[in-house]
Motif scaffolding. Structure first.
Motif, PDB file in Angstrom:
ATOM      1  N   LEU A 192      76.660  36.633 166.387  1.00 34.78           N
ATOM      2  CA  LEU A 192      75.635  37.642 166.831  1.00 34.78           C
ATOM      3  C   LEU A 192      74.603  38.701 165.440  1.00 34.78           C
ATOM      4  O   LEU A 192      73.341  39.089 165.244  1.00 34.78           O
ATOM      5  CB  LEU A 192      76.013  38.426 167.293  1.00 34.78           C
ATOM      6  N   ALA A 193      75.457  38.503 164.283  1.00 37.41           N
ATOM      7  CA  ALA A 193      74.864  39.621 163.576  1.00 37.41           C
ATOM      8  C   ALA A 193      75.457  38.675 161.829  1.00 37.41           C
ATOM      9  O   ALA A 193      76.262  39.076 161.971  1.00 37.41           O
ATOM     10  CB  ALA A 193      74.962  40.312 163.291  1.00 37.41           C
ATOM     11  N   ASN A 194      75.113  38.186 160.910  1.00 30.18           N
ATOM     12  CA  ASN A 194      75.555  37.805 159.466  1.00 30.18           C
ATOM     13  C   ASN A 194      75.009  38.240 158.201  1.00 30.18           C
ATOM     14  O   ASN A 194      73.761  38.712 158.252  1.00 30.18           O
ATOM     15  CB  ASN A 194      75.597  36.229 159.562  1.00 30.18           C
ATOM     16  N   TRP A 195      75.925  38.478 157.154  1.00 29.77           N
ATOM     17  CA  TRP A 195      75.118  38.127 155.810  1.00 29.77           C
ATOM     18  C   TRP A 195      74.868  37.239 155.816  1.00 29.77           C
ATOM     19  O   TRP A 195      73.466  37.663 154.113  1.00 29.77           O
ATOM     20  CB  TRP A 195      75.703  39.002 154.954  1.00 29.77           C
ATOM     21  N   TYR A 196      74.181  36.224 155.787  1.00 27.41           N
ATOM     22  CA  TYR A 196      73.381  35.132 155.346  1.00 27.41           C
ATOM     23  C   TYR A 196      71.784  35.271 155.367  1.00 27.41           C
ATOM     24  O   TYR A 196      71.052  35.198 155.214  1.00 27.41           O
ATOM     25  CB  TYR A 196      73.777  33.446 155.912  1.00 27.41           C
ATOM     26  N   ASP A 197      71.664  35.614 157.156  1.00 25.85           N
ATOM     27  CA  ASP A 197      69.865  36.078 157.352  1.00 25.85           C
ATOM     28  C   ASP A 197      69.717  37.250 156.492  1.00 25.85           C
ATOM     29  O   ASP A 197      68.319  37.874 156.529  1.00 25.85           O
ATOM     30  CB  ASP A 197      69.970  36.316 158.370  1.00 25.85           C
ATOM     31  N   GLU A 198      70.936  37.772 155.906  1.00 30.44           N
ATOM     32  CA  GLU A 198      70.382  39.414 155.081  1.00 30.44           C
ATOM     33  C   GLU A 198      70.259  38.823 153.519  1.00 30.44           C
ATOM     34  O   GLU A 198      69.527  40.081 152.976  1.00 30.44           O
ATOM     35  CB  GLU A 198      71.392  40.698 155.312  1.00 30.44           C
ATOM     36  N   ILE A 199      70.318  37.986 153.022  1.00 31.34           N
ATOM     37  CA  ILE A 199      69.618  38.017 152.324  1.00 31.34           C
ATOM     38  C   ILE A 199      69.194  36.567 152.049  1.00 31.34           C
ATOM     39  O   ILE A 199      68.516  35.580 152.123  1.00 31.34           O
ATOM     40  CB  ILE A 199      71.010  36.516 151.385  1.00 31.34           C
ATOM     41  N   ALA A 200      67.264  37.871 150.708  1.00 31.17           N
ATOM     42  CA  ALA A 200      66.105  36.848 150.922  1.00 31.17           C
ATOM     43  C   ALA A 200      66.778  35.416 149.839  1.00 31.17           C
ATOM     44  O   ALA A 200      67.754  35.615 149.285  1.00 31.17           O
ATOM     45  CB  ALA A 200      65.858  37.912 150.084  1.00 31.17           C
TER      46      ALA A 200
END
Length: 346
Positions: A192-200
Motif C-alpha cells: 500500500l505504501a513503500n519508501w521506494y516511491d518516496e525516494i527522488a
C-alpha cells in the motif's frame, strides 16, 4: 543488507522494522564488538596455520583449534542472543507483525535470488541477454508457492557459527504464530505504501545499480567459463584466450618459452608438453641446478617422463614464469575435472 529493490515490496512499517533492527545492533554495541573481535579472530587463524605447518608445533595446533572452536560456538550463541534483542527492539518500534512480515519477505526473496544466481552462474554458455534482475523479479513472483512457504518456515542457521537464529525461533521470540500456508499470501500481498516511491529518482538510481550488477555478474560468469572450457569451437577458444592468452618469454641466448592454454613449448624440446599430461611441477635450485621439472604421463605410448626448463636462463622473469605455468596448469586440471564425467559405481 536492505537494497533499494527491497523497499519496493516492503510496507513502510516493515522497512522501518528492519531499520530499527539494524540500529539496535549499534545501540547494543554489537557493531563495535564485531569490529574488535574480527581482526583478533583473523590473527588467531593465521597463528593456527603457522602452528599446523610445523611438525613440532602441530600437537599445540590441535589443542588450540579445539579451544578456538569452543570459543566460536560460545560467541555465536552470544550473537544469536543479540539478534533476538534487535528483533525485540524493532518490534517495539513498529510491531511484532511488521518484524515478522519483513523477515518473511527478505528471506524469501534473498533465498530465491541466491538459487537464481547459482543456476544462472552454472550455465555452460555465455550470458548474452540483458535485464537479468528483471528476469529474477519476474521469476520470483511466478514461483511463489506452498514450497516457498515451507522453505522460509524451515529457514535455519547454515552452520554452528552462524549468528542468526532460525526463522521459527525468531517467530517464537516475537510471540508470533504464522503457519506455512500464510507465507505465500504474505509474499503476494499488494504493497500500500513503500519508501521506494518516496525516494527522488529511485527508478533511475536502481537502473544504474542493476546495470552495474549485471555487468559484474556477466564478467564473473565469463571468467568462470574460461576456467571450465576445454575449447570445442572458436568461440570457446576466444573466451579462454581472453583470460589465458598465449605468453612468450625470451631468455638469455636462444632460450625461448611459449605458454598457452593447451601446452608449454621450450625451444630445448623436440615437441610441446600438453598441460593435460602434466602430473606434477617441481622447482629445484640446489647445487647450481636451477630448473623447473614437468612430470608428465603420455597415454600413447604409455610412459612417464620428465621435461626440464632451465629457469635460470630467464632470471628476471623466473617468478612470473613459474606462476603462469602453475596457473595455466591449474586451469587445465580444473577444466578436465569439470568436463570429464564421473564413471558410475558398479
Amino acid at each position: 543488507y536492505l537494497s533499494l529493490y527491497h523497499l519496493k515490496f516492503l510496507e513502510q512499517s516493515e522497512a522501518n522494522a528492519i531499520f530499527a533492527h539494524e540500529m539496535a545492533h549499534f545501540s547494543g554495541g554489537d557493531t563495535y564488538f564485531s569490529q574488535k573481535t574480527s581482526p583478533l579472530l583473523h590473527k588467531v587463524e593465521m597463528l593456527l596455520e603457522t602452528l599446523y605447518s610445523n611438525a613440532i608445533t602441530r600437537p599445540i595446533f590441535y589443542f588450540m583449534n579445539l579451544y578456538v572452536h569452543l570459543f566460536q560456538l560460545s560467541m555465536s550463541d552470544l550473537k544469536r542472543q543479540r539478534e533476538f534483542r534487535a528483533d525485540k527492539i524493532a518490534s517495539q518500534v513498529t510491531s511484532p507483525n511488521d518484524m515478522a512480515k519483513s523477515l518473511i519477505k527478505v528471506i524469501g526473496f534473498s533465498d530465491f535470488r541466491s538459487q537464481f544466481e547459482r543456476k544462472l552462474f552454472g550455465a555452460k554458455e555465455e550470458i548474452t541477454h540483458d535485464k537479468l534482475f528483471d528476469s529474477l523479479r519476474k521469476s520470483f513472483a511466478e514461483n511463489i508457492s506452498a514450497e516457498t512457504g515451507k522453505d522460509i518456515f524451515n529457514h535455519s542457521v547454515t552452520h554452528p557459527f552462524d549468528s542468526h537464529p532460525s526463522f521459527v525461533d525468531r517467530m517464537k521470540a516475537l510471540n508470533i504464530q504464522i503457519t506455512v500456508d500464510e507465507i505465500p499470501d504474505i509474499l503476494k500481498s499488494n504493497v500500500l505504501a513503500n519508501w521506494y516511491d518516496e525516494i527522488a529518482n529511485a527508478e533511475s538510481i536502481e537502473s544504474k545499480l542493476m546495470e552495474e550488477y549485471e555487468r559484474r555478474f556477466k564478467a564473473d560468469h565469463e571468467i568462470n567459463l574460461a576456467y571450465t572450457y576445454l575449447p570445442a569451437n572458436d568461440h570457446e577458444k576466444l573466451i579462454v584466450e581472453r583470460y589465458f592468452p598465449e605468453l612468450i618469454f625470451a631468455g638469455s641466448g636462444s632460450h625461448r618459452l611459449k605458454i598457452n592454454y593447451e601446452f608449454i613449448h621450450y625451444n630445448g624440446w623436440k615437441e610441446p608438453v600438453l598441460l593435460s599430461n602434466i602430473q606434477a611441477i617441481s622447482h629445484s635450485d640446489q647445487w647450481f641446478m636451477d630448473k623447473l621439472f614437468l612430470e608428465q604421463f603420455d597415454s600413447i605410448p604409455k610412459k612417464q617422463r620428465v621435461q626440464a626448463i632451465k629457469i635460470n636462463k630467464f632470471s628476471k622473469q623466473k617468478a612470473e614464469i613459474i606462476s603462469k605455468i602453475s596457473l595455466y596448469h591449474q586451469r587445465c586440471y580444473y577444466a578436465k575435472s569439470i568436463q570429464t564425467p564421473v564413471a558410475p559405481k558398479e
